[in-house]
Design a protein around this motif. Sequence first.
Motif, PDB file in Angstrom:
ATOM      1  N   GLU A 298       0.838  -1.196   0.000  1.00 51.06           N
ATOM      2  CA  GLU A 298       0.000   0.000   0.000  1.00 51.06           C
ATOM      3  C   GLU A 298       0.881   1.256   0.000  1.00 51.06           C
ATOM      4  O   GLU A 298       2.014   1.228   0.491  1.00 51.06           O
ATOM      5  N   PRO A 299       0.380   2.372  -0.558  1.00 50.20           N
ATOM      6  CA  PRO A 299       1.164   3.613  -0.565  1.00 50.20           C
ATOM      7  C   PRO A 299       1.429   4.118   0.853  1.00 50.20           C
ATOM      8  O   PRO A 299       0.555   4.052   1.722  1.00 50.20           O
ATOM      9  N   SER A 304       0.781   8.337  -0.834  1.00 49.34           N
ATOM     10  CA  SER A 304      -0.648   8.632  -0.812  1.00 49.34           C
ATOM     11  C   SER A 304      -0.945  10.073  -1.192  1.00 49.34           C
ATOM     12  O   SER A 304      -2.061  10.388  -1.616  1.00 49.34           O
ATOM     13  N   PHE A 307       0.873  10.171  -5.470  1.00 46.46           N
ATOM     14  CA  PHE A 307       0.303   9.298  -6.507  1.00 46.46           C
ATOM     15  C   PHE A 307      -1.018   9.834  -7.052  1.00 46.46           C
ATOM     16  O   PHE A 307      -1.175   9.955  -8.278  1.00 46.46           O
ATOM     17  N   PRO A 308      -2.004  10.176  -6.198  1.00 47.55           N
ATOM     18  CA  PRO A 308      -3.252  10.724  -6.766  1.00 47.55           C
ATOM     19  C   PRO A 308      -3.048  12.070  -7.459  1.00 47.55           C
ATOM     20  O   PRO A 308      -3.713  12.364  -8.454  1.00 47.55           O
ATOM     21  N   LEU A 309      -2.096  12.862  -6.950  1.00 44.03           N
ATOM     22  CA  LEU A 309      -1.859  14.176  -7.542  1.00 44.03           C
ATOM     23  C   LEU A 309      -1.343  14.057  -8.968  1.00 44.03           C
ATOM     24  O   LEU A 309      -1.855  14.720  -9.892  1.00 44.03           O
ATOM     25  N   ARG A 311      -1.314  11.197 -10.847  1.00 43.93           N
ATOM     26  CA  ARG A 311      -2.082  10.277 -11.685  1.00 43.93           C
ATOM     27  C   ARG A 311      -3.204  11.015 -12.425  1.00 43.93           C
ATOM     28  O   ARG A 311      -3.599  10.620 -13.524  1.00 43.93           O
ATOM     29  N   ASP A 312      -3.726  12.072 -11.839  1.00 46.02           N
ATOM     30  CA  ASP A 312      -4.840  12.819 -12.435  1.00 46.02           C
ATOM     31  C   ASP A 312      -4.437  14.230 -12.842  1.00 46.02           C
ATOM     32  O   ASP A 312      -5.287  15.126 -12.910  1.00 46.02           O
ATOM     33  N   ALA A 338      -0.258  13.270 -16.716  1.00 40.89           N
ATOM     34  CA  ALA A 338      -0.399  12.195 -15.731  1.00 40.89           C
ATOM     35  C   ALA A 338       0.840  11.307 -15.725  1.00 40.89           C
ATOM     36  O   ALA A 338       1.391  10.974 -16.777  1.00 40.89           O
ATOM     37  N   GLU A 340       2.393   7.723 -13.727  1.00 44.48           N
ATOM     38  CA  GLU A 340       2.035   6.569 -12.914  1.00 44.48           C
ATOM     39  C   GLU A 340       3.006   6.412 -11.732  1.00 44.48           C
ATOM     40  O   GLU A 340       4.144   6.881 -11.793  1.00 44.48           O
ATOM     41  N   PRO A 341       2.564   5.740 -10.643  1.00 45.07           N
ATOM     42  CA  PRO A 341       3.412   5.578  -9.442  1.00 45.07           C
ATOM     43  C   PRO A 341       4.780   4.961  -9.691  1.00 45.07           C
ATOM     44  O   PRO A 341       5.771   5.441  -9.123  1.00 45.07           O
TER      45      PRO A 341
END
Length: 560
Positions: A298-299, A304, A307-309, A311-312, A338, A340-341
Amino acid sequence: MSSPTESVDAGERTADASEEDSRTIPGWTPYREWFRDRWREGGATAWATAIGHLLVGGVLFALVAGFDLGTLPIGGSLIWFVYLSITVGVLYVATAPPSEPYVAWLEDRWMESDVDKLLIILGHVVVVFFVFAVALGLPFNGLMGALSSVLFFTAVYAMMVLALNLHWGYAGVFNIGIAGFMAVGVYVMAILSSPTEAGATSVPGLGLPLPIGILGGVLAAALVGLVAALPALRLRADYFAIVTVAFSEIIRLTLNSRTLQEFTVAGVTTGTGGATGITMPGNPVRLLFYDGFGAGAEPALLGSVLFPLFRDLRIELIPPGSSWLGVVPLPAFTLDLAVEPPVISNWAYVLVLTGFVALFYVLLVRTGNSPFGRVLKAIREDETVAKSLGKNTNRFKIVAFMFGCGLMGLGGILWQGSQGFTNPGAFRPIITFYIWVALIIGGAGSNTGSVLGGALFAGALWEGPVYVRRVVTNFVDFGDTPSTFPAAVGPFIEGEVLPFLAFMLGNVSALRFILVGVILVVLMQRRPEGLLGHRKEEAAAIPLTRPDGGHDAADDGGAQ
């Protein structure tokens, strides 16, 4: 009435201006002279002319990219060469004149400092791979992945070349056993820090903390360097080189043997893993983004957030339904940034490697400017003279050799440590050859040249040919690739070139050696000292001349 000094300064300024005006860039002249005149006018005329040329070049590139060479007559024969020659000529006419101001600017910046040279090379490497990504239609994530790969190899080769520069560039010690010292550092670190409970495909380690394993690997590489240097330094340079490469192969074959694949010391079972290889401790940089090393981890806190920042990350420059002045409709356009992690974590490790490259660089610069470094340079130039001044040259060379071998062990750990696994095949003699090529390109004796050589080798010789193959095969359908060289040469003799080109691109990894050979031949003929090598250095770390060039007032009075 002007003084003689003012007259001399005015004459020098006039000579400099005349020299600048007379500087020309070789090439076909009538059209370029016309373009130069438009460029000197400045303003909208200059930029409109340059942009017009670039637009024409872009249109022609689009036409070429969309042209299927398989539709040419005779299945891609000599007519293909005629077509390609005409196209390249037109592209050259369209793009060469606007590049002249840029080339002139580069020439000025290139002469400023070594740092400018390094930034120019790295900048052009990034631009070239950006063009590759655009030609392949890669998204921004693919572009960042390609750049992280080439910068990773740039960093690791730069570290290894810097370590080699301490041996050859500073002390004149001909070491061609680099891969062996890398292997010692990597394997000792893996044995010390790997988990005590091994998986089904590896051997257990001692489970010590990773910093202790890294320090142990560096010290082990330095001690093995001492073992190699004590008897070998009694030999001449060429025989010393033979000893080092033999020592490197002894290390590789020892790691590859079944005897040491698994053994017990003081009740603790460990080993080298033999030909199967050995599992290495997890990359600690990954723990900044994930809670563990497994594929399903898990991140972590930083992951956390980032990654969302990323990725989008998409910027809507022209929203759907937009229009100009409410009349002319505009196409919707969204800038997709975008990432990816996995690419984010790779970039984090590249940044860590960059920090270690800077550490290697500063350490070697300070070493070169120290009394110890100046003795090494004296040994490199003439060991007999250094001995006559009371210096124990063998002791200095042994210390320098151990120091460099320790850095090679550390560089190997940073290189292989990101992969989580290694085997003796990763330390073949060809790795030593690659590092030497990078040093020759940059120039022995120059730390900046070492980093520059690593960047050029990674970009132009290691990653570049692979991307060239991908770009060409993305636009051209070569059909079936011949499996053997005679099968590719036969159609070529008959006038069909596509099978031969398909065979060449399919074996681009092997063609690296040909490209390396061509570059080495050109360097030996044009610049045998490398791009930045063989500088004339003062014995002192600070200039010893007077600010006025060494003349005092009495001398000036006497001259008058």
